[in-house]
Design a protein around this motif. Structure first.
Motif, PDB file in Angstrom:
ATOM      1  N   GLU A  17       0.817  -1.215   0.000  1.00  0.00           N
ATOM      2  CA  GLU A  17       0.000   0.000   0.000  1.00  0.00           C
ATOM      3  C   GLU A  17       0.851   1.265   0.000  1.00  0.00           C
ATOM      4  O   GLU A  17       0.436   2.294  -0.520  1.00  0.00           O
ATOM      5  CB  GLU A  17      -0.909   0.030   1.231  1.00  0.00           C
ATOM      6  CG  GLU A  17      -1.990  -1.009   1.249  1.00  0.00           C
ATOM      7  CD  GLU A  17      -2.654  -1.134   2.620  1.00  0.00           C
ATOM      8  OE1 GLU A  17      -2.385  -0.292   3.508  1.00  0.00           O
ATOM      9  OE2 GLU A  17      -3.440  -2.078   2.791  1.00  0.00           O
ATOM     10  N   SER A  18       2.025   1.181   0.587  1.00  0.00           N
ATOM     11  CA  SER A  18       2.906   2.336   0.723  1.00  0.00           C
ATOM     12  C   SER A  18       3.959   2.411  -0.377  1.00  0.00           C
ATOM     13  O   SER A  18       4.878   3.225  -0.292  1.00  0.00           O
ATOM     14  CB  SER A  18       3.599   2.288   2.087  1.00  0.00           C
ATOM     15  OG  SER A  18       2.650   2.220   3.116  1.00  0.00           O
ATOM     16  N   ALA A  19       3.836   1.561  -1.385  1.00  0.00           N
ATOM     17  CA  ALA A  19       4.775   1.506  -2.515  1.00  0.00           C
ATOM     18  C   ALA A  19       6.209   1.232  -2.057  1.00  0.00           C
ATOM     19  O   ALA A  19       7.164   1.756  -2.611  1.00  0.00           O
ATOM     20  CB  ALA A  19       4.697   2.782  -3.351  1.00  0.00           C
ATOM     21  N   ILE A  20       6.341   0.394  -1.047  1.00  0.00           N
ATOM     22  CA  ILE A  20       7.655  -0.037  -0.573  1.00  0.00           C
ATOM     23  C   ILE A  20       7.915  -1.397  -1.203  1.00  0.00           C
ATOM     24  O   ILE A  20       7.171  -2.342  -0.966  1.00  0.00           O
ATOM     25  CB  ILE A  20       7.689  -0.127   0.966  1.00  0.00           C
ATOM     26  CG1 ILE A  20       7.478   1.263   1.576  1.00  0.00           C
ATOM     27  CG2 ILE A  20       8.989  -0.757   1.446  1.00  0.00           C
ATOM     28  CD1 ILE A  20       7.308   1.267   3.071  1.00  0.00           C
ATOM     29  N   ARG A  60      10.289  -0.088   8.530  1.00  0.00           N
ATOM     30  CA  ARG A  60      11.028   0.761   9.476  1.00  0.00           C
ATOM     31  C   ARG A  60      11.940   1.741   8.757  1.00  0.00           C
ATOM     32  O   ARG A  60      12.049   2.902   9.132  1.00  0.00           O
ATOM     33  CB  ARG A  60      11.824  -0.139  10.423  1.00  0.00           C
ATOM     34  CG  ARG A  60      12.731   0.579  11.377  1.00  0.00           C
ATOM     35  CD  ARG A  60      11.949   1.393  12.395  1.00  0.00           C
ATOM     36  NE  ARG A  60      12.866   2.124  13.236  1.00  0.00           N
ATOM     37  CZ  ARG A  60      13.155   3.415  13.096  1.00  0.00           C
ATOM     38  NH1 ARG A  60      12.584   4.133  12.172  1.00  0.00           N
ATOM     39  NH2 ARG A  60      14.015   4.004  13.903  1.00  0.00           N
ATOM     40  N   ILE A  61      12.568   1.298   7.705  1.00  0.00           N
ATOM     41  CA  ILE A  61      13.520   2.138   6.980  1.00  0.00           C
ATOM     42  C   ILE A  61      12.832   3.091   6.010  1.00  0.00           C
ATOM     43  O   ILE A  61      13.226   4.247   5.885  1.00  0.00           O
ATOM     44  CB  ILE A  61      14.535   1.248   6.221  1.00  0.00           C
ATOM     45  CG1 ILE A  61      15.426   0.509   7.219  1.00  0.00           C
ATOM     46  CG2 ILE A  61      15.380   2.064   5.257  1.00  0.00           C
ATOM     47  CD1 ILE A  61      16.245  -0.613   6.595  1.00  0.00           C
ATOM     48  N   GLN A  62      11.769   2.625   5.342  1.00  0.00           N
ATOM     49  CA  GLN A  62      11.231   3.379   4.223  1.00  0.00           C
ATOM     50  C   GLN A  62       9.900   4.092   4.466  1.00  0.00           C
ATOM     51  O   GLN A  62       9.567   5.019   3.735  1.00  0.00           O
ATOM     52  CB  GLN A  62      11.073   2.450   3.014  1.00  0.00           C
ATOM     53  CG  GLN A  62      12.400   1.876   2.544  1.00  0.00           C
ATOM     54  CD  GLN A  62      12.219   0.941   1.386  1.00  0.00           C
ATOM     55  OE1 GLN A  62      11.511   1.248   0.434  1.00  0.00           O
ATOM     56  NE2 GLN A  62      12.839  -0.226   1.459  1.00  0.00           N
ATOM     57  N   HIS A  63       9.127   3.668   5.444  1.00  0.00           N
ATOM     58  CA  HIS A  63       7.818   4.289   5.617  1.00  0.00           C
ATOM     59  C   HIS A  63       7.975   5.672   6.254  1.00  0.00           C
ATOM     60  O   HIS A  63       8.628   5.816   7.291  1.00  0.00           O
ATOM     61  CB  HIS A  63       6.894   3.429   6.476  1.00  0.00           C
ATOM     62  CG  HIS A  63       5.461   3.788   6.317  1.00  0.00           C
ATOM     63  ND1 HIS A  63       4.917   4.913   6.883  1.00  0.00           N
ATOM     64  CD2 HIS A  63       4.462   3.198   5.616  1.00  0.00           C
ATOM     65  CE1 HIS A  63       3.640   4.998   6.567  1.00  0.00           C
ATOM     66  NE2 HIS A  63       3.340   3.963   5.793  1.00  0.00           N
ATOM     67  N   PRO A  64       7.361   6.697   5.656  1.00  0.00           N
ATOM     68  CA  PRO A  64       7.510   8.063   6.177  1.00  0.00           C
ATOM     69  C   PRO A  64       7.062   8.231   7.634  1.00  0.00           C
ATOM     70  O   PRO A  64       7.653   9.005   8.383  1.00  0.00           O
ATOM     71  CB  PRO A  64       6.624   8.908   5.257  1.00  0.00           C
ATOM     72  CG  PRO A  64       6.300   8.068   4.088  1.00  0.00           C
ATOM     73  CD  PRO A  64       6.537   6.640   4.460  1.00  0.00           C
ATOM     74  N   ALA A  65       6.047   7.503   8.055  1.00  0.00           N
ATOM     75  CA  ALA A  65       5.541   7.630   9.419  1.00  0.00           C
ATOM     76  C   ALA A  65       6.536   7.112  10.457  1.00  0.00           C
ATOM     77  O   ALA A  65       6.428   7.436  11.641  1.00  0.00           O
ATOM     78  CB  ALA A  65       4.212   6.885   9.564  1.00  0.00           C
ATOM     79  N   LEU A  66       7.504   6.335  10.021  1.00  0.00           N
ATOM     80  CA  LEU A  66       8.476   5.761  10.946  1.00  0.00           C
ATOM     81  C   LEU A  66       9.843   6.439  10.850  1.00  0.00           C
ATOM     82  O   LEU A  66      10.818   5.958  11.422  1.00  0.00           O
ATOM     83  CB  LEU A  66       8.604   4.254  10.688  1.00  0.00           C
ATOM     84  CG  LEU A  66       7.318   3.466  10.915  1.00  0.00           C
ATOM     85  CD1 LEU A  66       7.478   2.035  10.432  1.00  0.00           C
ATOM     86  CD2 LEU A  66       6.899   3.508  12.369  1.00  0.00           C
ATOM     87  N   LEU A 116       2.672  -0.178  15.241  1.00  0.00           N
ATOM     88  CA  LEU A 116       2.707   0.110  13.805  1.00  0.00           C
ATOM     89  C   LEU A 116       1.354   0.627  13.310  1.00  0.00           C
ATOM     90  O   LEU A 116       1.305   1.543  12.488  1.00  0.00           O
ATOM     91  CB  LEU A 116       3.124  -1.138  13.022  1.00  0.00           C
ATOM     92  CG  LEU A 116       4.580  -1.565  13.218  1.00  0.00           C
ATOM     93  CD1 LEU A 116       4.840  -2.886  12.496  1.00  0.00           C
ATOM     94  CD2 LEU A 116       5.539  -0.487  12.736  1.00  0.00           C
ATOM     95  N   SER A 117       0.293   0.066  13.811  1.00  0.00           N
ATOM     96  CA  SER A 117      -1.038   0.513  13.418  1.00  0.00           C
ATOM     97  C   SER A 117      -1.244   1.979  13.812  1.00  0.00           C
ATOM     98  O   SER A 117      -1.748   2.777  13.029  1.00  0.00           O
ATOM     99  CB  SER A 117      -2.093  -0.367  14.073  1.00  0.00           C
ATOM    100  OG  SER A 117      -3.381   0.084  13.726  1.00  0.00           O
ATOM    101  N   GLN A 118      -0.860   2.333  15.011  1.00  0.00           N
ATOM    102  CA  GLN A 118      -0.994   3.719  15.460  1.00  0.00           C
ATOM    103  C   GLN A 118      -0.154   4.675  14.611  1.00  0.00           C
ATOM    104  O   GLN A 118      -0.603   5.751  14.271  1.00  0.00           O
ATOM    105  CB  GLN A 118      -0.595   3.858  16.921  1.00  0.00           C
ATOM    106  CG  GLN A 118      -1.626   3.346  17.880  1.00  0.00           C
ATOM    107  CD  GLN A 118      -1.250   3.665  19.314  1.00  0.00           C
ATOM    108  OE1 GLN A 118      -0.093   3.527  19.720  1.00  0.00           O
ATOM    109  NE2 GLN A 118      -2.229   4.081  20.085  1.00  0.00           N
TER     110      GLN A 118
END
Length: 98
Positions: free
Chosen positions: A7-10, A26-32, A92-94
């Motif tokens: 969904e996040s294009a990772i 962890r490395i690529q998602h902007p929210a993290l 992760l959900s939060q």
């Protein structure tokens, strides 16, 4: 985790493990990327969760009823595993769904 990556294009290999999916998030998602005032400490906790997920794969395959196994983890250990996974998924959900 694999669906969140998608969904996040990772990009993730089709045969990626749970641990690999977690590390990619962890490395690529902007929210993290920004973990607030205590980024270093929170980052260390999240890195430790990668080890938890790696151990989870082994326990699922060799210590649970997911596969034919003679030596199943005990009740307290099973609760530890379930609660650790719930904690990781809840965090992760939060972070990702908010």
């Amino acid at each position: 985790m694999k669906s969140v990556c998608k969904e996040s294009a990772i990009s993730l290999a089709d045969d990626a493990t749970l641990t690999q999916a977690y590390k990619a998030l962890r490395i690529q998602h902007p929210a993290l990327q920004s973990l607030g005032e205590h980024d270093g400490e929170i980052g260390r906790i999240l890195a430790s969760f990668a080890s938890v997920l790696d151990a989870l794969n082994t326990l699922r395959n060799h210590g649970s009823v997911a596969h034919p196994n003679e030596n199943i983890v005990g009740l307290a250990e099973g609760a530890l595993v379930v609660n650790a996974v719930r904690t990781i998924f809840h965090y992760l959900s939060q972070k990702i769904r908010s």
